[in-house]
Design a protein around this motif. Structure first.
Motif, mmCIF file in Angstrom:
data_model
loop_
_atom_site.group_PDB
_atom_site.id
_atom_site.type_symbol
_atom_site.label_atom_id
_atom_site.label_comp_id
_atom_site.label_asym_id
_atom_site.label_seq_id
_atom_site.Cartn_x
_atom_site.Cartn_y
_atom_site.Cartn_z
ATOM 1 N N VAL A 67 29.884 -11.565 -42.276
ATOM 2 C CA VAL A 67 31.180 -11.402 -42.768
ATOM 3 C C VAL A 67 32.245 -12.048 -41.884
ATOM 4 N N VAL A 68 32.829 -13.052 -42.373
ATOM 5 C CA VAL A 68 33.828 -13.822 -41.728
ATOM 6 C C VAL A 68 35.088 -13.075 -41.578
ATOM 7 N N GLU A 69 35.723 -12.614 -42.702
ATOM 8 C CA GLU A 69 36.939 -11.926 -42.949
ATOM 9 C C GLU A 69 37.255 -11.109 -43.955
ATOM 10 N N VAL A 70 37.778 -9.681 -44.022
ATOM 11 C CA VAL A 70 38.219 -8.962 -44.970
ATOM 12 C C VAL A 70 39.454 -8.466 -44.989
ATOM 13 N N ARG A 71 40.296 -8.811 -46.023
ATOM 14 C CA ARG A 71 41.596 -8.143 -46.111
ATOM 15 C C ARG A 71 41.960 -7.233 -47.293
ATOM 16 N N ARG A 72 42.606 -6.290 -47.141
ATOM 17 C CA ARG A 72 43.092 -5.239 -48.205
ATOM 18 C C ARG A 72 43.959 -5.715 -49.075
ATOM 19 N N LEU A 73 43.779 -5.917 -50.201
ATOM 20 C CA LEU A 73 44.836 -6.325 -51.031
ATOM 21 C C LEU A 73 45.773 -5.226 -51.737
ATOM 22 N N ASN A 74 45.287 -3.901 -51.976
ATOM 23 C CA ASN A 74 45.768 -2.826 -52.487
ATOM 24 C C ASN A 74 44.827 -1.671 -52.172
ATOM 25 N N ALA A 77 41.532 -2.605 -53.916
ATOM 26 C CA ALA A 77 40.894 -3.682 -53.837
ATOM 27 C C ALA A 77 40.724 -4.676 -52.584
ATOM 28 N N ASP A 78 39.704 -5.217 -52.035
ATOM 29 C CA ASP A 78 39.648 -5.871 -50.903
ATOM 30 C C ASP A 78 39.091 -7.200 -51.234
ATOM 31 N N ILE A 79 39.529 -8.298 -50.410
ATOM 32 C CA ILE A 79 39.031 -9.694 -50.503
ATOM 33 C C ILE A 79 38.493 -10.003 -49.292
ATOM 34 N N GLY A 80 37.258 -10.944 -49.091
ATOM 35 C CA GLY A 80 36.639 -10.883 -48.104
ATOM 36 C C GLY A 80 36.003 -12.366 -48.219
ATOM 37 N N VAL A 81 35.641 -12.980 -47.019
ATOM 38 C CA VAL A 81 34.955 -14.321 -47.112
ATOM 39 C C VAL A 81 33.652 -13.771 -46.394
ATOM 40 N N VAL A 82 32.514 -14.563 -46.942
ATOM 41 C CA VAL A 82 31.037 -13.999 -46.405
ATOM 42 C C VAL A 82 30.244 -15.386 -46.511
ATOM 43 N N VAL A 100 32.505 -12.959 -57.614
ATOM 44 C CA VAL A 100 32.661 -14.084 -56.613
ATOM 45 C C VAL A 100 33.801 -14.985 -57.176
ATOM 46 N N LEU A 101 34.811 -15.218 -56.294
ATOM 47 C CA LEU A 101 36.087 -16.122 -56.925
ATOM 48 C C LEU A 101 35.673 -17.381 -56.556
ATOM 49 N N ARG A 102 35.164 -17.816 -55.417
ATOM 50 C CA ARG A 102 34.639 -18.909 -54.977
ATOM 51 C C ARG A 102 33.365 -19.170 -54.215
ATOM 52 N N GLU A 103 32.459 -20.215 -54.216
ATOM 53 C CA GLU A 103 31.548 -20.373 -53.630
ATOM 54 C C GLU A 103 31.600 -21.779 -53.086
ATOM 55 N N ARG A 104 31.046 -22.176 -51.974
ATOM 56 C CA ARG A 104 30.973 -23.603 -51.708
ATOM 57 C C ARG A 104 29.750 -23.702 -50.455
ATOM 58 N N ALA A 105 29.007 -24.662 -50.236
ATOM 59 C CA ALA A 105 28.297 -25.144 -49.422
ATOM 60 C C ALA A 105 29.077 -25.480 -48.018
ATOM 61 N N LEU A 106 28.342 -24.967 -46.961
ATOM 62 C CA LEU A 106 28.868 -25.115 -45.698
ATOM 63 C C LEU A 106 28.142 -26.471 -44.920
ATOM 64 N N ALA A 107 29.041 -26.936 -44.027
ATOM 65 C CA ALA A 107 28.626 -28.231 -43.274
ATOM 66 C C ALA A 107 27.214 -27.858 -42.537
ATOM 67 N N ASP A 108 26.667 -28.926 -41.871
ATOM 68 C CA ASP A 108 25.307 -28.744 -41.113
ATOM 69 C C ASP A 108 25.675 -27.863 -39.995
ATOM 70 N N GLY A 109 27.066 -27.777 -39.187
ATOM 71 C CA GLY A 109 27.069 -26.937 -38.203
ATOM 72 C C GLY A 109 27.412 -25.256 -38.473
ATOM 73 N N GLY A 110 27.411 -25.018 -39.768
ATOM 74 C CA GLY A 110 27.801 -23.646 -40.049
ATOM 75 C C GLY A 110 29.215 -23.294 -40.175
ATOM 76 N N GLU A 111 30.053 -24.360 -39.936
ATOM 77 C CA GLU A 111 31.294 -24.368 -40.019
ATOM 78 C C GLU A 111 31.856 -24.814 -41.345
ATOM 79 N N ALA A 112 32.823 -24.312 -42.064
ATOM 80 C CA ALA A 112 33.514 -24.542 -43.339
ATOM 81 C C ALA A 112 33.627 -25.935 -43.570
ATOM 82 N N ALA A 113 33.439 -26.739 -44.533
ATOM 83 C CA ALA A 113 33.750 -28.055 -44.747
ATOM 84 C C ALA A 113 35.197 -28.307 -45.111
#
Length: 113
Positions: A67-74, A77-82, A100-113
Motif C-alpha cells: 500500500v503506497v498511499e491512501v487518502r480519504r475523499l469523504n 470513500a477512500d482513494i489509494g495506490v497499491v 480500479v481507476l487506473r492500472e499500469r506496469a512498473l519499471a524494473d526497479g519497482g518505482e513508478a514509470a
C-alpha cells in the motif's frame, strides 16, 4: 389410578442422567462439524463461496501487496495506490464497492514509470 400417575411422574422427571460426559462432548463436536459443512455447502450452492478456490487460498501466498498511499475523499470513500506483482493500481474504495481507476506496469526497479 392416582398411584400409577404418581409413579410415572417420578420415573420420567425424577431420575438422574446416566449419559457420560464424553458422549455429550463428542455429540456436540459432531453437530458443530455438520453445521460447518452445511454452511459451506449452502454458500457454494448460492454462488457466494467457491470451496475449491477457498482451499487454494489457504495455501502459501506468493507476491506482496504494498500500500503506497491512501487518502480519504469523504466519510464514505477512500482513494489509494497499491503495488502488486509488478503493477500499480489506483483504487477507489467506497462503502459498498471498490473500483480500479487506473492500472499500469512498473519499471524494473519497482518505482513508478
Amino acid at each position: 389410578m392416582i398411584l400409577l400417575a404418581d409413579q410415572a411422574v417420578g420415573r420420567l422427571g425424577g431420575g438422574g442422567v446416566d449419559v457420560p460426559v464424553g458422549r455429550i462432548i463428542i455429540a456436540f463436536l459432531i453437530c458443530i462439524a455438520i453445521a460447518v459443512l452445511a454452511i459451506l455447502l449452502i454458500r457454494q450452492r448460492m454462488g457466494k463461496g467457491d470451496l475449491a478456490g477457498w482451499l487454494r487460498q489457504v495455501g502459501p501466498r506468493t507476491g506482496v501487496i504494498e500500500v503506497v498511499e491512501v487518502r480519504r475523499l469523504n466519510m464514505h470513500a477512500d482513494i489509494g495506490v497499491v503495488r502488486h506483482d509488478g503493477r500499480e493500481f489506483l483504487l477507489l474504495i467506497q462503502v459498498g464497492s471498490s473500483q480500479v481507476l487506473r492500472e499500469r506496469a512498473l519499471a524494473d526497479g519497482g518505482e513508478a514509470a
